[in-house]
Scaffold this motif. Sequence first.
Motif, PDB file in Angstrom:
ATOM      1  N   TYR A 179       0.862  -1.189   0.000  1.00  0.00           N
ATOM      2  CA  TYR A 179       0.000   0.000   0.000  1.00  0.00           C
ATOM      3  C   TYR A 179       0.889   1.226   0.000  1.00  0.00           C
ATOM      4  CZ  TYR A 179      -3.804   3.212   1.148  1.00  0.00           C
ATOM      5  OH  TYR A 179      -4.729   4.238   1.122  1.00  0.00           O
ATOM      6  N   ASN A 230       0.813   2.165  -5.556  1.00  0.00           N
ATOM      7  CA  ASN A 230       0.050   0.907  -5.525  1.00  0.00           C
ATOM      8  C   ASN A 230      -1.011   1.019  -4.438  1.00  0.00           C
ATOM      9  OD1 ASN A 230      -1.029  -1.641  -5.285  1.00  0.00           O
ATOM     10  ND2 ASN A 230       0.926  -2.711  -5.397  1.00  0.00           N
ATOM     11  N   ARG A 231      -2.200   1.467  -4.841  1.00  0.00           N
ATOM     12  CA  ARG A 231      -3.322   1.603  -3.920  1.00  0.00           C
ATOM     13  C   ARG A 231      -4.412   0.583  -4.236  1.00  0.00           C
ATOM     14  NH1 ARG A 231      -4.674   7.978  -3.946  1.00  0.00           N
ATOM     15  NH2 ARG A 231      -6.440   7.219  -2.704  1.00  0.00           N
ATOM     16  N   THR A 232      -4.021  -0.564  -4.781  1.00  0.00           N
ATOM     17  CA  THR A 232      -5.014  -1.569  -5.154  1.00  0.00           C
ATOM     18  C   THR A 232      -5.773  -2.098  -3.937  1.00  0.00           C
ATOM     19  OG1 THR A 232      -3.253  -3.244  -5.114  1.00  0.00           O
ATOM     20  CG2 THR A 232      -3.843  -2.311  -7.251  1.00  0.00           C
ATOM     21  N   SER A 255       6.001   2.819 -13.133  1.00  0.00           N
ATOM     22  CA  SER A 255       6.084   3.026 -11.689  1.00  0.00           C
ATOM     23  C   SER A 255       6.975   4.213 -11.363  1.00  0.00           C
ATOM     24  CB  SER A 255       6.610   1.757 -11.006  1.00  0.00           C
ATOM     25  OG  SER A 255       5.722   0.672 -11.177  1.00  0.00           O
ATOM     26  N   ARG A 307      -3.472   9.802  -9.154  1.00  0.00           N
ATOM     27  CA  ARG A 307      -3.859   8.390  -9.231  1.00  0.00           C
ATOM     28  C   ARG A 307      -4.906   8.182 -10.337  1.00  0.00           C
ATOM     29  NH1 ARG A 307      -7.593   4.168  -5.896  1.00  0.00           N
ATOM     30  NH2 ARG A 307      -6.499   2.314  -6.599  1.00  0.00           N
ATOM     31  N   ARG A 341      -3.294   5.697 -12.336  1.00  0.00           N
ATOM     32  CA  ARG A 341      -3.784   4.491 -11.634  1.00  0.00           C
ATOM     33  C   ARG A 341      -2.687   3.881 -10.775  1.00  0.00           C
ATOM     34  NH1 ARG A 341      -9.257   3.994 -13.299  1.00  0.00           N
ATOM     35  NH2 ARG A 341      -9.605   6.073 -14.200  1.00  0.00           N
ATOM     36  N   ASP A 342      -2.544   2.566 -10.783  1.00  0.00           N
ATOM     37  CA  ASP A 342      -1.641   1.870  -9.860  1.00  0.00           C
ATOM     38  C   ASP A 342      -0.578   1.093 -10.633  1.00  0.00           C
ATOM     39  OD1 ASP A 342      -3.002   2.477  -7.291  1.00  0.00           O
ATOM     40  OD2 ASP A 342      -4.660   1.400  -8.240  1.00  0.00           O
ATOM     41  N   GLN A 357       1.098  -2.247  -9.225  1.00  0.00           N
ATOM     42  CA  GLN A 357       0.238  -3.273  -8.637  1.00  0.00           C
ATOM     43  C   GLN A 357       0.756  -4.670  -8.985  1.00  0.00           C
ATOM     44  OE1 GLN A 357      -3.388  -2.379 -11.292  1.00  0.00           O
ATOM     45  NE2 GLN A 357      -3.650  -4.507 -10.696  1.00  0.00           N
TER      46      GLN A 357
END
Length: 355
Positions: A210, A214-216, A279, A347, A351-352, A355
Motif C-alpha cells: 500500500y 500501488n493503492r489496489t 512506476s 492516481r 492508476r496503480d 500493482q
Amino acid sequence: MTFPLVQLGTSDLHVTPICLGTMTFGEQVNETDAHAILDHSLARGVNFIDTAEMYSVPPKAETCGHTETILGNWFAKNPSARQKLVLATKVAGPSRGMPWIRDSQGLSAQDILTSCEGSLRRLQTDVIDLYQIHWPERHVPAFGAVYYDPEKESSKTNIHAQLDALATLVKAGKVRHIGLSNETPYGVHEFVRLAEQHGLPRVVSVQNPYCLINRTYENGLDETCHRLNVALLAYSPLGFGLLTGKYDDCGLLGEGAPKDGRMTKYETMRKQRWGRPESLAAARRYNALALENGMTPPQMALAFCYTKWQVTSTIIGVTSLAQLDADLDAWGTTLSPELLAAIDAIRWDLRDPAQ
C-alpha cells in the motif's frame, strides 16, 4: 515522540502504528548494523517488528532464514527486548522459484508446522505473536500479476486444512494470533468464514502493499477488512525507494544512480512491479508534488500511509539509523484536503502502475 498503540484487528495485541520491517537484514544490512537499528527502533518507542522465514531479500538459498537468525541473536543478547515487542513472522507460500524453502509446490499442514518450528528456533523464542501466511497457497494475482486465471489453479491444500494446522500451533502456545499477506478479498473472507464456522483461529491482519504507486488495496479489499475487522499492515510505503526521490534524476541505472539503492543494486528487483517504467514515472509525479508542498518525497509518502483510515500499522524497511529516524520523524505530518485531492488526481491519471 510517543507513538499511540492501536489494536490489531480482533486480537489482544496492541502495536505501534509504525512497524520495523527487517527483510534487508542479512543482505543489505549486516548483523552488527541490524542490531543497532533494532536497539534504536526500540529506544524510540516502536514495539512491532516483522520478518519472514524466507528473508533476507532478494531471496536466495544461502541467505534464507538469515534475518530470523539475526533477530534471534539480538533477542539472546537482550532478553528483556522480547517481552517489550510484538513479533511477527511468516510462513512462505508455494515455491515461486525458491525450491530451497521446501520441496513441495503447495503449502501443506505439515509445511506450516515444520516452518513454524524452524522460525521459533532461529528467532530463539518460545512464541510468535503474529504468524502470517506470506502469500496464498492458491494461484492468485500477486507480486505484479494482474489477472486471476482459473486454468492456472494448482492448489493442493485447502484453506480449512491450513487453518487446522495454524490452530494446532495456537493450541500448543507456539503462536498467539494468525494473519495473511498478499491476499485477495476472497481469501480474507474465506479464512474468516471458515474460522467462524469451525471454531478455528480468526485472522487478525493482512499484510499487503500500500503506497502512492500501488493503492489496489482500496479496490475492494479495504471494505472487506473494515467490515470483518481485519487490520491492514501496509508494506512498501516508499515503493521500494521510488518514492524517496533518489531515482528521479537518474533512473534506476546509469550515471548518478545510487549505488546502495535496492533497485540499482539488484537486477531481480528491477524486473518486478516496482521496476516498471510506469512506476518510476508515477513516483516522479508524486515526488514533485511533495516538493511543491514543502515536504520531502518520503515525508509525504509516509504521511499518506500514516494518516489513512485503512492502515493499522505501516511497515518501514531501513538500511541505516538515519533512514530510521527520518521515517519515524515523519509521524505527525498532516496532509491538507487540497493535497490529498491532488494525490487522488495523479492516481486517476496514472492508476496503480506498481500493482
